[in-house]
Write a protein that holds these residues in place. Structure first.
Motif, short mmCIF file in Angstrom:
data_model
loop_
_atom_site.label_atom_id
_atom_site.label_comp_id
_atom_site.label_asym_id
_atom_site.label_seq_id
_atom_site.Cartn_x
_atom_site.Cartn_y
_atom_site.Cartn_z
N ALA A 74 0.83 -1.20 0.00
CA ALA A 74 0.00 0.00 0.00
C ALA A 74 0.86 1.26 0.00
O ALA A 74 0.55 2.24 -0.68
CB ALA A 74 -0.92 -0.01 1.22
N LEU A 75 1.95 1.24 0.75
CA LEU A 75 2.86 2.38 0.79
C LEU A 75 3.49 2.62 -0.57
O LEU A 75 3.68 3.77 -0.99
CB LEU A 75 3.95 2.13 1.83
CG LEU A 75 5.06 3.19 1.98
CD1 LEU A 75 4.47 4.51 2.43
CD2 LEU A 75 6.12 2.71 2.96
N SER A 76 3.81 1.56 -1.30
CA SER A 76 4.43 1.69 -2.61
C SER A 76 3.47 2.26 -3.64
O SER A 76 3.88 2.94 -4.58
CB SER A 76 4.95 0.33 -3.09
OG SER A 76 5.87 -0.22 -2.17
N ILE A 77 2.17 2.00 -3.45
CA ILE A 77 1.17 2.46 -4.42
C ILE A 77 0.73 3.89 -4.10
O ILE A 77 0.77 4.77 -4.97
CB ILE A 77 -0.06 1.53 -4.41
CG1 ILE A 77 0.38 0.12 -4.88
CG2 ILE A 77 -1.16 2.07 -5.31
CD1 ILE A 77 -0.71 -0.92 -4.77
N ASP A 78 0.32 4.14 -2.87
CA ASP A 78 -0.18 5.47 -2.48
C ASP A 78 -0.14 5.59 -0.97
O ASP A 78 -0.91 4.94 -0.27
CB ASP A 78 -1.61 5.65 -3.00
CG ASP A 78 -2.11 7.08 -2.83
OD1 ASP A 78 -1.64 7.78 -1.91
OD2 ASP A 78 -2.99 7.49 -3.62
N ALA A 79 0.74 6.45 -0.47
CA ALA A 79 0.90 6.60 0.98
C ALA A 79 -0.38 7.16 1.62
O ALA A 79 -0.75 6.75 2.73
CB ALA A 79 2.08 7.51 1.29
N ASP A 80 -1.05 8.09 0.93
CA ASP A 80 -2.27 8.67 1.49
C ASP A 80 -3.38 7.63 1.60
O ASP A 80 -4.11 7.57 2.61
CB ASP A 80 -2.76 9.83 0.60
CG ASP A 80 -1.79 11.01 0.64
OD1 ASP A 80 -1.09 11.17 1.66
OD2 ASP A 80 -1.74 11.77 -0.34
N ARG A 121 -0.82 2.70 8.49
CA ARG A 121 0.29 3.43 9.11
C ARG A 121 1.52 3.47 8.20
O ARG A 121 2.53 2.80 8.45
CB ARG A 121 0.64 2.79 10.45
CG ARG A 121 -0.54 2.74 11.42
CD ARG A 121 -0.17 2.02 12.70
NE ARG A 121 0.83 2.76 13.46
CZ ARG A 121 1.38 2.32 14.59
NH1 ARG A 121 1.00 1.14 15.08
NH2 ARG A 121 2.29 3.03 15.22
N PRO A 122 1.46 4.24 7.11
CA PRO A 122 2.56 4.27 6.15
C PRO A 122 3.87 4.76 6.75
O PRO A 122 4.94 4.32 6.34
CB PRO A 122 2.06 5.21 5.05
CG PRO A 122 1.00 6.03 5.72
CD PRO A 122 0.36 5.12 6.70
#
Length: 295
Positions: free
Chosen positions: A159-165, A173-174
């Protein structure tokens, strides 16, 4: 061909080097996949060099080199986050400043010692043929932690790699995921530098995962493929080094990078041939229609 490898790994030294290299390749390929996907290659390079001051101080003060490297890795992570939180500078700027500063500090410290040249070469380029039992144990422990980390952290890392928001919206919790990824990266560098050196560990972090990403898209599959390429680089590199009498760690890293360009050339050629075939196939109906109209 079989004798080529049997001769190379006929001694206990080369077999131990093989095991140490396989451990290092597995760790770096797993976390390196996220390094490539997230575009953290510069951070990986900086981390590989940034552990040098801690190693140098360990030599000067006579304590464990791995502890020194770990201390430097912590300073690097904290320093980069400090620059990110307290200034408007980009992450690349903070990484670059710490990269150059830590590397320079390490060289200055080592240069004060009489064994400057030998120590520096060993720290930068490693000595895969000098792997000892303690380093194998450390590598095994670090590998277990890395495997657990990438399995448990797969969803927040993705999820962090795709979109942190969006990751924050999903409650993943990115910020914590980012720190966890940096810690795993630091652990990998610290556990691998005694095998392939601080300079060449970066090649292992990037080359096998980058090669895998050329072939597959799903992250778990890319990790497996990257590990296979890493293992292949270790086995082939050590065998070539044995027979050609070249520097073992550098040869392994060179093979790892060479694999990327071989696969890149093969995929480009395959893509060209497939595109050419599609153009020819699509041209057949038009040619038939033109012939019919002429009749």
């Amino acid at each position: 061909m079989i004798d080529f490898f049997l001769d190379a790994f006929g001694s206990q030294i080369t077999r131990r080097a093989l095991l140490g290299g396989l451990l290092a390749a597995t760790m770096t390929s797993l976390i390196g996949t996220w390094v490539v996907i997230r575009g953290l290659a510069f951070f990986g390079d900086a981390m590989a060099h940034g552990v040098l001051p801690g190693i140098a101080l360990a030599v000067v003060w006579g304590f464990n080199l791995t502890l020194g490297a770990a201390a430097s890795a912590i300073v690097m992570v904290l320093g980069i986050n400090l620059v990110h939180r307290t200034t408007k500078l980009s992450d690349d700027t903070g990484i670059g400043l710490l990269f150059v500063g830590m590397l320079a500090l390490g060289v200055v410290i080592i240069s004060r010692q009489n064994s400057f040249a030998g120590d520096l070469n060993g720290f930068l380029f490693g000595d895969v043929l000098g792997v000892r039992r303690g380093e194998l144990v450390l590598g095994t422990i670090a590998l277990v932690i890395t495997v657990v980390g990438v399995v448990v952290g797969h969803r927040p890392f993705l999820a962090l790699s795709i979109d942190a928001d969006k990751a924050a919206t999903l409650g993943l919790r990115p910020g914590f995921a980012h720190i966890a990824m940096l810690i795993l990266l630091s652990l990998t560098v610290v556990a691998s530098f005694r095998v392939v050196g601080t300079l060449l560990v970066f090649g292992f972090l990037v080359a096998p995962p980058a090669t895998a990403v050329l072939l597959v898209r799903r992250v778990p599959v890319a990790m497996v493929v990257a590990v296979v390429f890493g293992w292949l680089a270790v086995v082939l590199g050590l065998a070539v080094s044995y027979h050609a009498d070249t520097a073992a760690s550098a040869t392994v890293a060179g093979v790892a990078v060479g694999q990327f360009f071989v696969v890149l050339a093969a995929t480009e050629l395959l893509g060209f041939m497939q595109g050419h075939r599609r153009r020819n196939n699509s041209g057949h109906p038009d040619d038939a229609a033109t012939s019919a109209a002429a009749v």
